[in-house]
Scaffold this active site. Structure first.
Site, PDB file in Angstrom:
ATOM      1  N   ASN A  43       0.824  -1.212   0.000  1.00 11.97           N
ATOM      2  CA  ASN A  43       0.000   0.000   0.000  1.00 11.97           C
ATOM      3  C   ASN A  43       0.857   1.260   0.000  1.00 11.97           C
ATOM      4  O   ASN A  43       0.570   2.233  -0.709  1.00 11.97           O
ATOM      5  CB  ASN A  43      -0.922   0.017   1.219  1.00 11.97           C
ATOM      6  CG  ASN A  43      -2.037  -1.010   1.125  1.00 11.97           C
ATOM      7  OD1 ASN A  43      -2.279  -1.592   0.072  1.00 11.97           O
ATOM      8  ND2 ASN A  43      -2.722  -1.235   2.229  1.00 11.97           N
ATOM      9  N   ARG A 375     -10.413  -5.321 -14.033  1.00 10.55           N
ATOM     10  CA  ARG A 375      -9.248  -6.119 -13.625  1.00 10.55           C
ATOM     11  C   ARG A 375      -9.642  -7.590 -13.720  1.00 10.55           C
ATOM     12  O   ARG A 375     -10.633  -8.000 -13.127  1.00 10.55           O
ATOM     13  CB  ARG A 375      -8.839  -5.815 -12.183  1.00 10.55           C
ATOM     14  CG  ARG A 375      -8.463  -4.367 -11.917  1.00 10.55           C
ATOM     15  CD  ARG A 375      -7.893  -4.211 -10.509  1.00 10.55           C
ATOM     16  NE  ARG A 375      -7.888  -2.835 -10.055  1.00 10.55           N
ATOM     17  CZ  ARG A 375      -6.974  -1.918 -10.381  1.00 10.55           C
ATOM     18  NH1 ARG A 375      -5.986  -2.265 -11.181  1.00 10.55           N
ATOM     19  NH2 ARG A 375      -7.048  -0.687  -9.917  1.00 10.55           N
ATOM     20  N   ARG A 405      -5.321   1.194 -13.336  1.00  9.49           N
ATOM     21  CA  ARG A 405      -3.947   1.408 -12.890  1.00  9.49           C
ATOM     22  C   ARG A 405      -3.303   0.128 -12.378  1.00  9.49           C
ATOM     23  O   ARG A 405      -3.860  -0.592 -11.559  1.00  9.49           O
ATOM     24  CB  ARG A 405      -3.894   2.497 -11.815  1.00  9.49           C
ATOM     25  CG  ARG A 405      -2.486   2.831 -11.369  1.00  9.49           C
ATOM     26  CD  ARG A 405      -2.470   4.047 -10.481  1.00  9.49           C
ATOM     27  NE  ARG A 405      -2.332   5.279 -11.241  1.00  9.49           N
ATOM     28  CZ  ARG A 405      -3.074   6.354 -11.039  1.00  9.49           C
ATOM     29  NH1 ARG A 405      -4.014   6.354 -10.145  1.00  9.49           N
ATOM     30  NH2 ARG A 405      -2.866   7.436 -11.759  1.00  9.49           N
ATOM     31  N   HIS A 435     -15.635   1.833 -15.030  1.00  8.91           N
ATOM     32  CA  HIS A 435     -15.357   1.151 -13.761  1.00  8.91           C
ATOM     33  C   HIS A 435     -16.522   0.273 -13.321  1.00  8.91           C
ATOM     34  O   HIS A 435     -16.438  -0.415 -12.312  1.00  8.91           O
ATOM     35  CB  HIS A 435     -15.037   2.203 -12.692  1.00  8.91           C
ATOM     36  CG  HIS A 435     -14.509   1.645 -11.413  1.00  8.91           C
ATOM     37  ND1 HIS A 435     -15.205   1.695 -10.226  1.00  8.91           N
ATOM     38  CD2 HIS A 435     -13.341   1.020 -11.125  1.00  8.91           C
ATOM     39  CE1 HIS A 435     -14.503   1.126  -9.264  1.00  8.91           C
ATOM     40  NE2 HIS A 435     -13.367   0.710  -9.788  1.00  8.91           N
ATOM     41  N   ARG A 564     -13.924   2.212   4.483  1.00 12.42           N
ATOM     42  CA  ARG A 564     -12.685   1.431   4.598  1.00 12.42           C
ATOM     43  C   ARG A 564     -11.441   2.310   4.496  1.00 12.42           C
ATOM     44  O   ARG A 564     -10.499   2.167   5.256  1.00 12.42           O
ATOM     45  CB  ARG A 564     -12.629   0.370   3.501  1.00 12.42           C
ATOM     46  CG  ARG A 564     -11.443  -0.586   3.637  1.00 12.42           C
ATOM     47  CD  ARG A 564     -11.154  -1.295   2.339  1.00 12.42           C
ATOM     48  NE  ARG A 564     -10.480  -0.442   1.378  1.00 12.42           N
ATOM     49  CZ  ARG A 564     -10.533  -0.615   0.064  1.00 12.42           C
ATOM     50  NH1 ARG A 564     -11.260  -1.577  -0.451  1.00 12.42           N
ATOM     51  NH2 ARG A 564      -9.876   0.199  -0.751  1.00 12.42           N
ATOM     52  N   HIS A 592     -14.707  -4.336   0.264  1.00 15.67           N
ATOM     53  CA  HIS A 592     -14.733  -3.710  -1.062  1.00 15.67           C
ATOM     54  C   HIS A 592     -16.147  -3.410  -1.543  1.00 15.67           C
ATOM     55  O   HIS A 592     -16.343  -2.592  -2.431  1.00 15.67           O
ATOM     56  CB  HIS A 592     -14.017  -4.624  -2.068  1.00 15.67           C
ATOM     57  CG  HIS A 592     -13.709  -3.979  -3.378  1.00 15.67           C
ATOM     58  ND1 HIS A 592     -14.414  -4.254  -4.532  1.00 15.67           N
ATOM     59  CD2 HIS A 592     -12.776  -3.066  -3.727  1.00 15.67           C
ATOM     60  CE1 HIS A 592     -13.924  -3.546  -5.539  1.00 15.67           C
ATOM     61  NE2 HIS A 592     -12.926  -2.817  -5.079  1.00 15.67           N
TER      62      HIS A 592
END
EC number: 2.7.4.1
Length: 688
Positions: A43, A375, A405, A435, A564, A592
């Site tokens: 991270n 992804r 990204r 997205h 989060r 998530h």
């Protein structure tokens, strides 16, 4: 007037501090604590690749403009970041020492090359010759090379100093972690049950003399680890209009290999002369960060720390649940025809979605499949099924977001493979990232086309589905499915006008609909009716939406936020946000799923969505929010939100200073929401 917004960059660091707390938590199994160190490190790398370069650019721009007030603002923020990162570094090093001691108590020891027995020295010499030497390529520092451009930002290096009669020669050696394992398990010695582990960094250090002897004259040789972080931004040139988006992205990714360095982290034991020389070679400026650290850099590999020792040193596995609703019918289409189905990953098996696509790939009744890819796994069964579908004569359309990204290369390769196979591959809209997580299947039934839709908060990725909590709804509701189809049409033909009555779509109607939902709660509160909002998001930083929540709090709406990551909203401000509470949960799975609940005077409106409350998600991306209409599934989500709001094991209070204090338990029993949700779903499936 108090400051109304907490800086999002500092809030991001506060989130990562919560990850570090999990590494510090002695109640977590020790090997999981090691892995949390890896997550924290990964991270931090992303933070310095994305957030810090952006601040640097803004600071340099304001300096060039002569705007000293704005320059001071950004410089102060960069200084605050540096201060926090240094504090984290000390906590990280202490946590690693504590974890090492705990591992020793369980007969697991991480050793350096200075701690090897004669037996292990002999074994390691042979191991290096057989397994590592072929991948060891020293980079010799000289005027002939551009040193910074030769250093990649995702790798671990050793900075080597060869000394010969007080003359120094320098070199860098990449630790070849991609070619062989970072963790080398040494064979157990006779009458010794301790499992010793040596890192590949130390294996190379141990063998330095063998690498350079005969080629360089030296009296002594020393090496210390370092890791460099580059600016991850890439530029899409609009000058060459003949270039496709695929070509532009391929060129832009190459920029990243040579982008400006923004941080170097090196072994705190590195001599000052070596550190000074390294920084000069990398061309560091006053805006770049240099941090001393522990012996090992690039702790992100610790995410994959080996499973050694007793099973109790790791999390007890929770077996992913079967959806009985899917299992009791012959096909996924029969199951969805009976009722909407909601899956909760990773508590439920991702297999059900893969089966949805697999069956569609050869079902004679299926005519077409559409999918959004943001992804995907490097080895994706889903895309494999799409390739099969084309071979079976289905019309397949896949929108690939090339600007996801750090997944750009993977997505480019899949795009080429799908295009070659005959899949219609789209690359979204130039000005908007796509997205949303959508799948639409058209099926011929009784002489007409029927649409099946799947809307998710997470990616169609077999790997992340095991560690990210996400929600996915499968529906045959034609009102919803038609609007999902219109999202795909909007992506392909963004110049056309589309109207959505059910879905919340960024950038078309999302902000307007969110404002209306908040205003409705304000209206109810002012009429002395019950009014409540519960939001579960990854990030909350959009100031316009934060202001709406402040207005709602002032009007008497009770608001609870489960955030989060970044949270710029400040709860508990007198006369501004007194009715707002914020908590954050960090546990074994990455939270998530994004969920929104509006009380609506006792007839709750519940949505799952791909969008966080950030300006980019509301205005600069294609995002989809989905209303949950089927009452049992709506109640299921409400129950799970209640479990999360009752978490007193892994929930932290997000206060005005973001101090990350754990929610107090008082006399209440322990309630870990992830464990409780798993048990809740397990019981639900059993009852089903």
């Amino acid at each position: 007037m108090p400051q109304l917004y907490y800086p999002k960059e500092l809030s991001w660091l506060a989130f990562n501090e919560r990850v570090l707390q999990e590494a510090q938590d002695i109640n977590n199994p020790v090997i999981e604590r090691v892995r949390f160190l890896g997550i924290f490190s990964n991270n931090q790398d992303e933070f310095f690749r994305v957030k810090v370069p952006d601040l640097k650019r803004k600071a340099l721009l304001k300096k060039a403009e002569g705007n000293l007030n704005a320059l001071n603002k950004y410089q102060t923020l960069l200084d605050n970041i540096q201060e926090k990162v240094l504090a984290f570094n000390a906590k990280f090093n202490q946590a690693y020492q504590d974890i090492q001691q705990e591992l020793k108590k369980n007969d697991i020891e991480i050793v350096s090359h200075e701690q090897l027995s004669a037996y292990h020295q002999e074994w390691l010499k042979q191991y290096f010759t057989d397994k590592v030497l072929r991948y060891t390529q020293p980079l010799i520092v000289s005027n002939l090379i551009d040193f910074p451009s030769c250093i990649e930002d995702h790798l671990t290096y050793l900075f080597v100093e060869l000394s010969n009669q007080e003359k120094y020669q320098y070199a860098a050696i990449e630790v070849p972690c991609t070619e062989t394992n970072r963790f080398v398990l040494l064979p157990k010695e006779k009458d010794n049950n301790v499992q010793k582990i040596i890192l590949l960094d130390d294996v190379v250090c141990f063998s330095l003399t063998d690498i350079f002897k005969g080629l360089f004259a030296f009296d002594s040789i020393i090496a210390y680890s370092f890791k460099m972080t580059r600016d991850a931004e890439y530029l899409l040139s609009e000058q060459d209009l003949d270039d496709s988006i695929l070509m532009k992205m391929t060129k832009s990714l190459k920029q990243r290999l040579h982008a400006d360095p923004v941080r170097v982290v090196c072994d705190e034991e590195m001599p000052q002369r070596m550190e000074k020389r390294l920084k000069k070679l990398l061309g560091f400026t006053a805006y770049d960060s240099t941090l001393p650290g522990s012996r090992y850099r690039n702790f992100k590999d610790f995410i994959n720390f080996p499973n050694v020792g007793k099973a109790s040193l790791r999390y007890t596995k929770w077996r992913a649940l079967d959806s009985k609703q899917f299992r009791k019918y012959n096909t996924t289409f029969e199951a969805i025809s009976k009722q909407d189905i909601l899956l909760h990953y990773p508590y439920h098996k991702f297999h059900h979605f893969k089966e949805f696509i697999r069956q569609a790939s050869f079902d004679p009744a299926v005519t077409s499949i559409k999918l959004n890819v943001y992804r995907v796994a490097q080895k994706s069964q889903i895309i494999g099924s799409l390739l099969d579908a084309v071979r079976n004569g289905k019309k397949v359309t896949v929108n690939v977001e090339l600007r996801a990204r750090f997944d750009e290369s993977n997505n480019i390769e899949w795009s080429k493979k799908m295009t070659d196979a005959g899949i219609k591959v789209l690359f979204g809209i130039n000005s908007l990232k796509v997205h949303s997580k959508l799948c639409l299947i058209n099926r011929q039934e009784n002489g007409s086309i029927v649409k099946y839709a799947q809307v998710s908060t997470g990616n169609f990725n077999e790997d992340t589905a095991k560690i990210y909590t996400d929600l996915a709804l499968f529906t045959k509701n034609q009102l919803i499915a038609e609007e999902v189809d219109n999202v795909f049409k909007f992506i392909e033909h963004s110049y056309k006008d589309f109207h959505f009555d059910h879905l919340l779509i960024s950038p078309i109607n999302q902000r307007k609909r969110l404002n209306q939902l908040v205003k409705n709660e304000i209206k109810n509160a002012k009429a002395n009716l019950p009014a409540k909002i519960i939001l579960k998001l990854n990030n909350l930083v959009d100031k316009k939406l934060i202001d709406k929540l402040y207005d709602a709090s002032n009007a008497g709406v009770d608001i609870h936020l489960i955030i989060r990551g970044m949270c710029s909203l400040k709860p508990g401000l007198a006369g501004i946000s007194e009715r707002i509470t914020v908590t954050s949960i960090v546990d074994r799975y990455l939270e998530h799923a994004r969920v929104m609940l509006f009380h609506n005077n006792g007839a709750p409106l519940v949505f799952i969505t791909s969008a966080d409350w950030m300006a980019r998600n509301i205005e600069d991306r294609v995002e989809v929010g989905l209303p949950i209409y089927f009452p049992p599934l709506k109640q299921q989500i409400i129950d799970m939100l209640e479990l999360q709001m009752g978490d007193n094991c892994k929930a932290r209070v997000i206060d005005q200073q973001q101090q990350n204090n754990y929610v107090t338990r008082d006399k209440h029993k322990k309630q870990s929401s992830q464990r409780e949700i798993y048990q809740y779903l397990k019981l639900s499936e059993r009852n089903e």
